[in-house]
Design a protein around this motif. Structure first.
Motif, short mmCIF file in Angstrom:
data_model
loop_
_atom_site.label_atom_id
_atom_site.label_comp_id
_atom_site.label_asym_id
_atom_site.label_seq_id
_atom_site.Cartn_x
_atom_site.Cartn_y
_atom_site.Cartn_z
N CYS A 21 0.70 -1.07 -0.06
CA CYS A 21 -0.19 0.06 0.08
C CYS A 21 0.97 1.24 0.16
CB CYS A 21 -0.94 0.00 1.33
SG CYS A 21 -1.97 1.35 1.37
N CYS A 25 0.08 3.35 3.56
CA CYS A 25 0.50 2.59 4.83
C CYS A 25 1.47 1.80 4.81
CB CYS A 25 -0.63 2.26 5.73
SG CYS A 25 -1.23 0.46 4.79
N CYS A 28 -4.84 0.61 -0.12
CA CYS A 28 -5.29 -0.45 0.42
C CYS A 28 -6.89 -0.07 0.68
CB CYS A 28 -4.91 -1.06 1.68
SG CYS A 28 -4.79 -0.15 3.13
N CYS A 87 -6.94 2.55 3.65
CA CYS A 87 -6.42 4.00 3.16
C CYS A 87 -7.37 4.60 2.44
CB CYS A 87 -5.01 3.70 2.84
SG CYS A 87 -3.83 3.15 4.18
ZN LIG Z 1 -2.95 1.19 3.35
#
Ligand SMILES: [Zn+2]
Length: 265
Positions: free
Chosen positions: A48, A51, A63, A66
């Motif tokens: 991701c 993150c 993701c 997020c």
């Molecule tokens: Zn993420």
């Protein structure tokens, strides 16, 4: 040669032709130099971009969690008319939104296949047009924030597409359009709040030239790294954010942001 890293959209440099780069953490690759060569793409796993966790990518390199929490993935990104920073109203993070929304934006006309109207930050010009595979583009109006650009785009939606026919773009089937003539024809469609900015916007036609050895006769599969984790093909061209291969396969790099890959040349 082997390159390894997490895909993000290709960086570009204006030129004849445009130069494309894949930028990884510890290396970068001038994709133009791979034209005419066999390359192998191996999907290694998810990462991701927000993150840094190895979670499945949902959209835009993020993701699921997020995508629905990060300030840089708010609805106003795809729908600029929903911007509210100019009113001091937050969507997810006012400070971030003020920084991005309260800066000069361009509403433009571009021809990727048919003519379309679109919005971009001024700093993203001509990057935005290159990412969309436009052959020609012209700024229609420059406005001081994202909201004004968004309502202009909406006003044009009933008259022009805001979508791109990506197959036609990759086949290089472009409707011949005189964008500068169109620019003058359509100025009456501008919302009243935006009309005063038209005359202060510089009239200029941008012509974009892509590194393509040969355009495909027809478009085959769009490579899906989730279902086809290993792909091998001869690179014949780069246009928009797509790699075009000899067997008609196309690969939209931007759709695979956050996918870790190994590229063998
Ligand atoms: Zn993420």
């Amino acid at each position: 040669m082997q390159y390894e890293g997490v895909l993000t959209k290709m960086q570009t440099e204006a030129g004849s032709p445009i130069q494309y780069y894949l930028v990884f953490e510890n290396s970068f690759l001038n994709v133009n130099q791979l034209l005419g060569k066999d390359i192998e793409i191996n999907f290694m796993g998810f990462y991701c971009l927000n993150c840094s966790k190895k979670k499945k990518i949902y959209r835009q390199g993020f993701c699921y969690d997020c995508f629905y929490s990060s300030a840089s993935a708010g609805d106003w990104i795809m729908r600029p008319e929903l911007s509210t920073a100019h009113l001091g109203i937050a969507d997810r993070d006012l400070e971030y939104e003020q920084k991005v929304q309260l800066q000069p934006h361009i509403v433009y006309l571009a021809a990727s296949s048919d003519m379309k109207v679109g919005v971009t930050r001024k700093t993203q010009m001509p990057t935005r047009w290159i990412d969309q595979g436009a052959s020609w583009a012209t700024p229609l109006v420059e406005v001081p924030n994202r909201y004004l650009a968004g309502i202009t785009e909406v006003a044009f939606k009933n008259h022009f597409s805001d979508k791109i026919n990506w197959k036609k773009m990759l086949l290089n089937e472009i409707v011949p359009i005189d964008l500068l003539a169109k620019r003058n024809e359509v100025k009456d469609l501008l919302p009243d709040e935006v009309k005063p900015y038209f005359d202060t916007t510089i009239e200029k036609l941008y012509v974009l030239e892509y590194p393509v050895l040969e355009y495909p006769k027809k478009i085959g599969k769009s490579l899906n790294l989730t279902t086809t984790p290993i792909y091998n093909g001869k690179l014949m061209g780069i246009k928009g954010q797509y790699l075009i291969f000899e067997d008609g396969t196309v690969f939209n790099v931007r759709s695979y942001e956050g996918f870790a890959v190994q590229i063998n040349v």
